[in-house]
Enzyme design. Structure first.
Site, mmCIF file in Angstrom:
data_model
loop_
_atom_site.group_PDB
_atom_site.id
_atom_site.type_symbol
_atom_site.label_atom_id
_atom_site.label_comp_id
_atom_site.label_asym_id
_atom_site.label_seq_id
_atom_site.Cartn_x
_atom_site.Cartn_y
_atom_site.Cartn_z
ATOM 1 N N ARG A 121 0.994 -1.234 0.305
ATOM 2 C CA ARG A 121 -0.053 0.385 -0.164
ATOM 3 C C ARG A 121 1.332 1.522 -0.142
ATOM 4 N NH1 ARG A 121 -4.893 1.998 -1.321
ATOM 5 N NH2 ARG A 121 -5.846 3.547 0.108
ATOM 6 N N THR A 398 -8.566 1.015 -9.838
ATOM 7 C CA THR A 398 -8.117 -0.257 -9.549
ATOM 8 C C THR A 398 -8.254 -1.533 -10.266
ATOM 9 O OG1 THR A 398 -8.821 0.847 -7.100
ATOM 10 C CG2 THR A 398 -8.333 -1.818 -7.404
ATOM 11 N N THR A 416 -3.878 -0.856 -7.664
ATOM 12 C CA THR A 416 -4.182 0.321 -7.613
ATOM 13 C C THR A 416 -3.557 1.861 -8.126
ATOM 14 O OG1 THR A 416 -6.269 1.869 -6.642
ATOM 15 C CG2 THR A 416 -5.287 0.791 -5.009
ATOM 16 N N ASN A 418 -5.373 4.174 -7.164
ATOM 17 C CA ASN A 418 -7.105 4.738 -6.385
ATOM 18 C C ASN A 418 -7.906 5.217 -8.236
ATOM 19 O OD1 ASN A 418 -8.702 5.820 -5.036
ATOM 20 N ND2 ASN A 418 -8.048 7.563 -4.561
ATOM 21 N N ASP A 440 -7.477 8.621 -0.131
ATOM 22 C CA ASP A 440 -8.037 8.018 0.705
ATOM 23 C C ASP A 440 -8.206 8.032 2.485
ATOM 24 O OD1 ASP A 440 -9.343 6.460 -1.144
ATOM 25 O OD2 ASP A 440 -7.644 4.355 -1.369
ATOM 26 N N SER A 469 -7.634 0.957 2.433
ATOM 27 C CA SER A 469 -8.739 0.553 1.877
ATOM 28 C C SER A 469 -9.162 -0.434 2.037
ATOM 29 C CB SER A 469 -6.650 -0.169 1.052
ATOM 30 O OG SER A 469 -7.100 -0.731 -0.418
ATOM 31 N N SER A 470 -10.094 -0.212 0.567
ATOM 32 C CA SER A 470 -11.575 -1.073 0.492
ATOM 33 C C SER A 470 -11.066 -2.229 -0.426
ATOM 34 C CB SER A 470 -12.391 -0.551 -0.543
ATOM 35 O OG SER A 470 -12.638 0.411 0.115
ATOM 36 N N GLY A 491 -13.534 -1.112 -7.511
ATOM 37 C CA GLY A 491 -14.679 0.305 -7.403
ATOM 38 C C GLY A 491 -15.283 0.976 -6.270
ATOM 39 N N GLY A 492 -13.245 0.257 -5.478
ATOM 40 C CA GLY A 492 -13.452 1.520 -4.030
ATOM 41 C C GLY A 492 -14.278 1.034 -3.680
HETATM 42 O O1 DON Z 1 -7.823 1.340 -1.810
HETATM 43 C C1 DON Z 1 -8.938 1.865 -2.361
HETATM 44 O O2 DON Z 1 -9.890 1.386 -1.662
HETATM 45 C C2 DON Z 1 -9.019 2.577 -3.097
HETATM 46 N N1 DON Z 1 -8.166 3.229 -3.637
HETATM 47 C C3 DON Z 1 -9.670 1.791 -4.992
HETATM 48 C C4 DON Z 1 -9.686 2.515 -5.669
HETATM 49 C C5 DON Z 1 -10.560 2.006 -6.996
HETATM 50 O O3 DON Z 1 -11.097 0.790 -6.473
HETATM 51 C C6 DON Z 1 -10.570 2.745 -7.810
HETATM 52 N N2 DON Z 1 -11.562 1.848 -8.767
HETATM 53 N N3 DON Z 1 -12.183 1.829 -9.603
#
Ligand code: DON
Length: 587
Positions: A121, A398, A416, A418, A440, A469-470, A491-492
């Site tokens: 990360r 991501t 990712t 982000n 984040d 992070s997700s 997808g966050g």
């Molecule tokens: O780590 C995370 O939770 C975010 N940076 C993820 C971002 C993400 O999935 C963007 N995708 N569509």
């Protein structure tokens, strides 16, 4: 009048069963009702890219990355080598989602059953402060999303090198050179051209990004050949000299100099001090399976475990058989409870105390106790897990990819930068798209980030800290410790809820992973208090959710998932989400 709670209604199904030893009832042998999906063709193809084989399998979001993994397998590499090579190729052909200027979490299972969690990360620089995104006390979300302050120290190369050295088989350089070659030779941009077009305004604020992605100020088309000679050279040098070249050599120097000139704070010392960390995987039980997730700074492992822990109270298969809408309702109910906990409790466990009690089965039963069948219940705030003062985790746009081989190596990896193209900055001379992972962090209490997520002190900025992070790479094992499925997504926060639905569909509803990934999804992240549904969800399910009081909002694709399933006869089934043009391959 309050209806009887779902908990009471299903007590009969729960009594006599202990966590992790759920007996399959006789009705489960009856076929499940077919789900109707509306208008799938207008959103995305309804079928996942799927492939099965007995030697090895891979699923990624890009055909070139999946093909690279296949080549590496054929050259004698294991699933770790294949994942590293695919990951590097994604840096080149899918740079808006992930790359060597970003970070990742990887779960790797070895043939002896040992699972390693590698945390690559991004990390805040030493000069980062909790108020760095405030001006006159007012939050400035733009600063954490675009430009030099948005960038955290990238962790991708450190994580890949650690994976390769510790767990791979082929030489490191062999895993990077295919990506360098495609960067040099170029590739047809395909869907990437649309992403560049959608971000053209911001990309063109940064001369190097404009030069590479919008040459002459012209928006590319699907047929544009994208050549990235600087990125090719960067990859070649890292192939020959290893991560040192990135973290203690010219790359750190070039990025730090460029960011500082633009008003950023990262220094060469921040790069030199970065290390990919080994974490203890988070293992919980679900219906006789072991679910292995990623611990903090991922929130995904804890939340998938929380939601599954709550769902354990309900006989999803039986509920689905009676009324498929009720399963979606239950998913939405557990999502908002877990997400309320996320906003309060979670952050980098090296910096903040994340209670272990968050995944305590008794606590999760308690959280689920007010769930009702007929209506949604507002969730006013976070819960209070047991021993919240004394037992903690930690030793004190991501993409998800997955690989596996017949020896028993398995990789589930999410990476990712982000949001699309991260900070939108490419450091001159390097070809590297720099992340915007600082967004984040919770830049101020209650202030939403790009994904609408709010956080608290636990996820405030601190020097050297990693943002929450997700990303939720997950491996599910059976009672004999053998892999059953892997899953993860982009997808966050929707990553977490997507992973949940894939697991439930395979484990509870008996669906193959390709169907599980293709099926319409729902999402609830507590704040805002709305139930997002993909617009091809059946109308009757949508109405049923509205009748139960959910504030339903239809949307396009919620997340992009990849997964693998072991079919039990030595066959591996790989699946890539139809919501993107990913590719599953197997032999
Ligand atoms: O780590 C995370 O939770 C975010 N940076 C993820 C971002 C993400 O999935 C963007 N995708 N569509």
């Amino acid at each position: 009048m309050l209806r009887r709670s779902f908990l009471q209604q299903t007590t009969a199904a729960v009594v006599g069963t202990t966590l992790g030893s759920f007996a399959t009832p006789s009705w489960a042998k009856r076929p499940l009702p077919a789900e109707r999906h509306g208008r799938a063709h207008r959103l995305f193809p309804s079928d996942a890219s799927a492939a099965s084989g007995s030697k090895f399998a891979v699923a990624t979001v890009h055909e070139l990355a999946s093909r690279t993994a296949l080549d590496i397998f054929r050259a004698g590499g294991n699933a770790v080598d294949a994942a590293v090579a695919a990951s590097c190729m994604l840096s080149v052909v899918d740079g808006h989602n992930s790359g060597i200027g970003g970070g990742c979490f990887a779960l790797v299972r070895a043939p002896d059953g040992q699972i390693t969690a590698i945390d690559g990360r991004e990390q805040a620089g030493a000069a980062a402060t909790p108020d760095m995104f405030l001006r006159d006390g007012q939050p400035q979300p733009k600063w954490s999303q675009t430009g030099p302050l948005a960038v955290g120290v990238p962790g991708q190369i450190a994580a890949l090198q650690r994976m390769s050295k510790q767990l791979g088989r082929l030489p490191w350089r062999d895993l990077l050179l295919p990506a360098a070659e495609v960067a040099d030779r170029g590739f047809l941009m395909g869907r990437l051209a649309k992403v560049v077009a959608a971000n053209a305004g911001e990309l063109s604020q940064f001369p190097e990004s404009q030069r590479i992605l919008l040459p002459g100020g012209k928006v590319p088309t699907a047929k544009t050949l994208l050549r990235q000679p600087e990125l090719a050279e960067t990859l070649r040098q890292i192939a020959e000299q290893g991560g040192e070249y990135f973290y203690r050599g010219p790359i750190a120097q070039q990025i730090a100099t460029h960011l500082q000139a633009a008003g950023g704070i990262l220094t060469t010392d921040d790069f030199a001090g970065y290390e990919a960390k080994l974490r203890t995987p988070l293992t919980t039980q679900y219906r006789g399976h072991r679910v292995v997730g990623f611990p903090p700074p991922s929130s995904g492992g804890i939340h998938v475990a929380q939601m599954l822990g709550m769902l354990e109270l309900f006989d999803l298969r039986q509920v689905f058989q009676r009324d498929p809408a009720s399963v979606y309702h239950l998913w939405l109910e557990v999502m908002q409870r877990a997400m309320a906990d996320r906003a309060h409790w979670l952050g980098d466990a090296d910096y903040t105390q994340v209670p272990r009690g968050l995944v305590d089965p008794g606590y999760l039963f308690q959280l689920a106790a007010d769930i009702q069948y007929g209506q949604t219940r507002p969730v006013n705030g976070h819960g209070l897990p047991p021993e919240a003062e004394s037992q903690f985790f930690g030793d004190k746009h991501t993409t998800h990819l997955t690989t596996a081989d017949h020896e028993g190596w398995v990789v589930a990896m999410t990476q990712t930068v982000n949001t699309s193209f991260g900070s939108k900055m490419i450091a001159p001379g390097t070809g590297i798209v720099l992340n915007n992972e600082m967004d984040d962090f919770s830049i101020a209490p209650g202030v939403a980030n790009a994904f609408g997520l709010i956080g608290a002190q636990a996820n405030a900025i601190a020097p050297g800290k990693r943002p929450l992070s997700s990303m939720s790479p997950t491996i599910v094992l059976n009672a004999d410790n053998q892999p059953v499925l892997t899953c993860g997504a982009a997808g966050g926060p929707r990553i977490i809820t997507t992973t949940l639905q894939a697991i439930c569909r395979v484990v509870d509803l008996g669906q193959p992973i390709d169907q599980a990934i293709a099926a319409p999804r729902v999402h609830q992240q507590w704040r805002p208090a709305e139930a997002l549904i993909e617009s091809n969800l059946d109308e009757t399910i949508k109405s049923s959710l509205e009748q139960r009081g959910h504030q339903v909002r239809a949307t396009g694709s919620l997340a992009v998932a990849q997964g693998l399933q072991w079919l039990g006869d030595g066959q591996l089934l790989a699946a890539a989400d139809p919501r993107a043009s990913g590719t599953a391959l197997a032999e």
